[in-house]
Design a protein around this motif. Sequence first.
Motif, PDB file in Angstrom:
ATOM      1  N   ILE A   1       0.832  -1.204   0.000  1.00 51.17           N
ATOM      2  CA  ILE A   1       0.000   0.000   0.000  1.00 51.17           C
ATOM      3  C   ILE A   1       0.866   1.255   0.000  1.00 51.17           C
ATOM      4  CG2 ILE A   1      -1.670   1.312   1.399  1.00 51.17           C
ATOM      5  CD1 ILE A   1      -2.765  -1.473   2.283  1.00 51.17           C
ATOM      6  N   GLU A   2       1.973   1.230   0.713  1.00 49.80           N
ATOM      7  CA  GLU A   2       2.888   2.381   0.735  1.00 49.80           C
ATOM      8  C   GLU A   2       3.463   2.636  -0.645  1.00 49.80           C
ATOM      9  OE1 GLU A   2       4.813   5.624   1.692  1.00 49.80           O
ATOM     10  OE2 GLU A   2       3.566   4.580   3.164  1.00 49.80           O
ATOM     11  N   ALA A   3       3.809   1.575  -1.369  1.00 50.30           N
ATOM     12  CA  ALA A   3       4.335   1.739  -2.732  1.00 50.30           C
ATOM     13  C   ALA A   3       3.275   2.336  -3.651  1.00 50.30           C
ATOM     14  CB  ALA A   3       4.804   0.385  -3.267  1.00 50.30           C
ATOM     15  N   LEU A   4       2.037   1.898  -3.502  1.00 44.24           N
ATOM     16  CA  LEU A   4       0.942   2.474  -4.300  1.00 44.24           C
ATOM     17  C   LEU A   4       0.709   3.936  -3.933  1.00 44.24           C
ATOM     18  CD1 LEU A   4      -1.570  -0.530  -4.146  1.00 44.24           C
ATOM     19  CD2 LEU A   4      -0.226   0.198  -6.130  1.00 44.24           C
ATOM     20  N   HIS A   5       0.816   4.235  -2.661  1.00 43.22           N
ATOM     21  CA  HIS A   5       0.650   5.625  -2.203  1.00 43.22           C
ATOM     22  C   HIS A   5       1.685   6.542  -2.852  1.00 43.22           C
ATOM     23  CE1 HIS A   5       0.020   9.040   0.423  1.00 43.22           C
ATOM     24  NE2 HIS A   5       1.258   8.945   0.878  1.00 43.22           N
ATOM     25  N   CYS A   6       2.903   6.066  -2.957  1.00 36.21           N
ATOM     26  CA  CYS A   6       3.961   6.882  -3.584  1.00 36.21           C
ATOM     27  C   CYS A   6       3.634   7.147  -5.056  1.00 36.21           C
ATOM     28  CB  CYS A   6       5.305   6.177  -3.449  1.00 36.21           C
ATOM     29  SG  CYS A   6       5.938   6.123  -1.756  1.00 36.21           S
TER      30      CYS A   6
ATOM     31  N   ASP B   1      -5.496  10.311 -17.711  1.00 39.65           N
ATOM     32  CA  ASP B   1      -5.382   8.905 -18.074  1.00 39.65           C
ATOM     33  C   ASP B   1      -4.033   8.352 -17.630  1.00 39.65           C
ATOM     34  OD1 ASP B   1      -7.874   8.984 -19.254  1.00 39.65           O
ATOM     35  OD2 ASP B   1      -7.079   9.349 -21.275  1.00 39.65           O
ATOM     36  N   PHE B   2      -4.004   7.063 -17.342  1.00 39.98           N
ATOM     37  CA  PHE B   2      -2.741   6.420 -16.988  1.00 39.98           C
ATOM     38  C   PHE B   2      -1.871   6.264 -18.230  1.00 39.98           C
ATOM     39  CE2 PHE B   2      -5.556   4.985 -13.589  1.00 39.98           C
ATOM     40  CZ  PHE B   2      -4.748   5.100 -12.464  1.00 39.98           C
ATOM     41  N   THR B   3      -0.605   6.501 -18.060  1.00 34.36           N
ATOM     42  CA  THR B   3       0.332   6.234 -19.145  1.00 34.36           C
ATOM     43  C   THR B   3       0.664   4.744 -19.155  1.00 34.36           C
ATOM     44  OG1 THR B   3       2.318   6.563 -17.778  1.00 34.36           O
ATOM     45  CG2 THR B   3       1.336   8.530 -18.809  1.00 34.36           C
ATOM     46  N   GLY B   4       1.226   4.291 -20.241  1.00 35.21           N
ATOM     47  CA  GLY B   4       1.654   2.896 -20.314  1.00 35.21           C
ATOM     48  C   GLY B   4       2.666   2.563 -19.242  1.00 35.21           C
ATOM     49  N   ALA B   5       3.567   3.508 -18.976  1.00 30.62           N
ATOM     50  CA  ALA B   5       4.592   3.272 -17.960  1.00 30.62           C
ATOM     51  C   ALA B   5       3.967   3.166 -16.571  1.00 30.62           C
ATOM     52  CB  ALA B   5       5.616   4.409 -17.989  1.00 30.62           C
ATOM     53  N   GLU B   6       2.951   3.983 -16.300  1.00 30.81           N
ATOM     54  CA  GLU B   6       2.293   3.922 -15.000  1.00 30.81           C
ATOM     55  C   GLU B   6       1.555   2.591 -14.816  1.00 30.81           C
ATOM     56  OE1 GLU B   6       1.256   8.579 -13.940  1.00 30.81           O
ATOM     57  OE2 GLU B   6      -0.008   7.499 -15.376  1.00 30.81           O
ATOM     58  N   LEU B   7       0.872   2.150 -15.846  1.00 36.30           N
ATOM     59  CA  LEU B   7       0.165   0.875 -15.750  1.00 36.30           C
ATOM     60  C   LEU B   7       1.131  -0.283 -15.554  1.00 36.30           C
ATOM     61  CD1 LEU B   7      -2.594   1.344 -18.484  1.00 36.30           C
ATOM     62  CD2 LEU B   7      -2.903   1.324 -16.002  1.00 36.30           C
ATOM     63  N   ALA B   8       2.258  -0.214 -16.225  1.00 34.53           N
ATOM     64  CA  ALA B   8       3.270  -1.263 -16.057  1.00 34.53           C
ATOM     65  C   ALA B   8       3.818  -1.261 -14.632  1.00 34.53           C
ATOM     66  CB  ALA B   8       4.394  -1.073 -17.072  1.00 34.53           C
ATOM     67  N   ALA B   9       4.021  -0.064 -14.077  1.00 37.87           N
ATOM     68  CA  ALA B   9       4.519   0.037 -12.704  1.00 37.87           C
ATOM     69  C   ALA B   9       3.495  -0.508 -11.709  1.00 37.87           C
ATOM     70  CB  ALA B   9       4.856   1.485 -12.383  1.00 37.87           C
ATOM     71  N   LEU B  10       2.213  -0.220 -11.950  1.00 39.08           N
ATOM     72  CA  LEU B  10       1.169  -0.745 -11.072  1.00 39.08           C
ATOM     73  C   LEU B  10       1.063  -2.260 -11.180  1.00 39.08           C
ATOM     74  CD1 LEU B  10      -1.542   1.999 -11.594  1.00 39.08           C
ATOM     75  CD2 LEU B  10      -0.409   1.451  -9.441  1.00 39.08           C
ATOM     76  N   ASP B  11       1.242  -2.791 -12.383  1.00 36.53           N
ATOM     77  CA  ASP B  11       1.239  -4.243 -12.563  1.00 36.53           C
ATOM     78  C   ASP B  11       2.383  -4.896 -11.790  1.00 36.53           C
ATOM     79  OD1 ASP B  11      -0.986  -4.204 -14.168  1.00 36.53           O
ATOM     80  OD2 ASP B  11       0.124  -4.316 -16.055  1.00 36.53           O
ATOM     81  N   ALA B  12       3.508  -4.211 -11.726  1.00 37.23           N
ATOM     82  CA  ALA B  12       4.658  -4.760 -11.002  1.00 37.23           C
ATOM     83  C   ALA B  12       4.421  -4.740  -9.494  1.00 37.23           C
ATOM     84  CB  ALA B  12       5.914  -3.956 -11.352  1.00 37.23           C
TER      85      ALA B  12
END
Length: 335
Positions: free
Chosen positions: A264-269, A316-327
């Motif tokens: 959750i902390e990583a998502l918060h960042c 909108d989410f960028t491709g890089a942001e979605l990839a980071a969230l997937d990770a």
Amino acid sequence: MSYQAADSRYTHMPYRHCGSSGLQLPRVSLGLWHNFGHVDRFDTAQALVRHAFDAGITHFDLANNYGPPPGSAETVFGEILRQGLGAYRDEIIVSTKAGYVMGPGPYGDGGSRKYLVASLDASLARLGLDYVDIFYHHRPDNNTPLEETMAALDHIVRSGRALYVGLSNYGPERTREATALLRQLGTPCLIHQARYNLLDREIENGLLEVLATQGVGCIAFSPLAQGLLTDKYLGGTIPEGSRASKAHGFLKSTDVTAERLALIEALHCMAQARGQTLAQMALAWVLRHAGMTSVLIGASRSSQIDDAVQALRAPDFTGAELAALDAIAPISSMK
């Protein structure tokens, strides 16, 4: 107390067609799973519902067993309607459900025609309504033929008790079978309500594709994982009044683990980097799907409703942001 809805209620809320139907739902809907039972303050519940409607939230979601005690959320919402909100009934979408345990013996649970019809009649009495807009079968029942359950939903619409029907908690293949039966009966499935959030991505394993193919809308419940995807647990403590602190809640203090807090902390960042609260990013992430009609939020304060509506203004989410969230939170992450 008299109530007059805000003239600006349709100014900022976007609406989306539910699947291939003509019905539009607000992108944010209010769920009455928690905070609207007899154990809660009526004046607070009424203020929350009115605040939501003033913000353009026209859809209010209930179930026969919401409370606690079971049935009390419908009773409370019915009283809110009687005390002024009911003047706007034609602008309101009311949904309710049956499928979990609601009474003793063999007729208070499941998916039989007897249970579903009797349960909805009891819900209508508690709500003080002649019909609901959407009636869901709340979960699959392996002990009742699917044909019987779908025929009961068809009967409910034809009898005038509901305008539309939906499914909840059905898996991909069962959803495909159920929607085919409903279409044959002439009462197509409007919507599927499924749990979906950054910590529980199970519906990405086939259900979203089935719904898109069948022209069925989707509405996500628990998009904030019952409050875990907010800032309230970031300090590592369980705040007084939070869901994890309540004895009758589904989120337990044992769910707030060190592993989960680190995630959750990583998502918060990430949310901070996007200029959002964690809750706003979590809601925007759920709504990124083209087939996601709406998200169901819970609320104990009006500021939480405002925060959710603000999520709709996110970039909108960028491709890089979605990839980071997937990770950070892959499909196989904790549920």
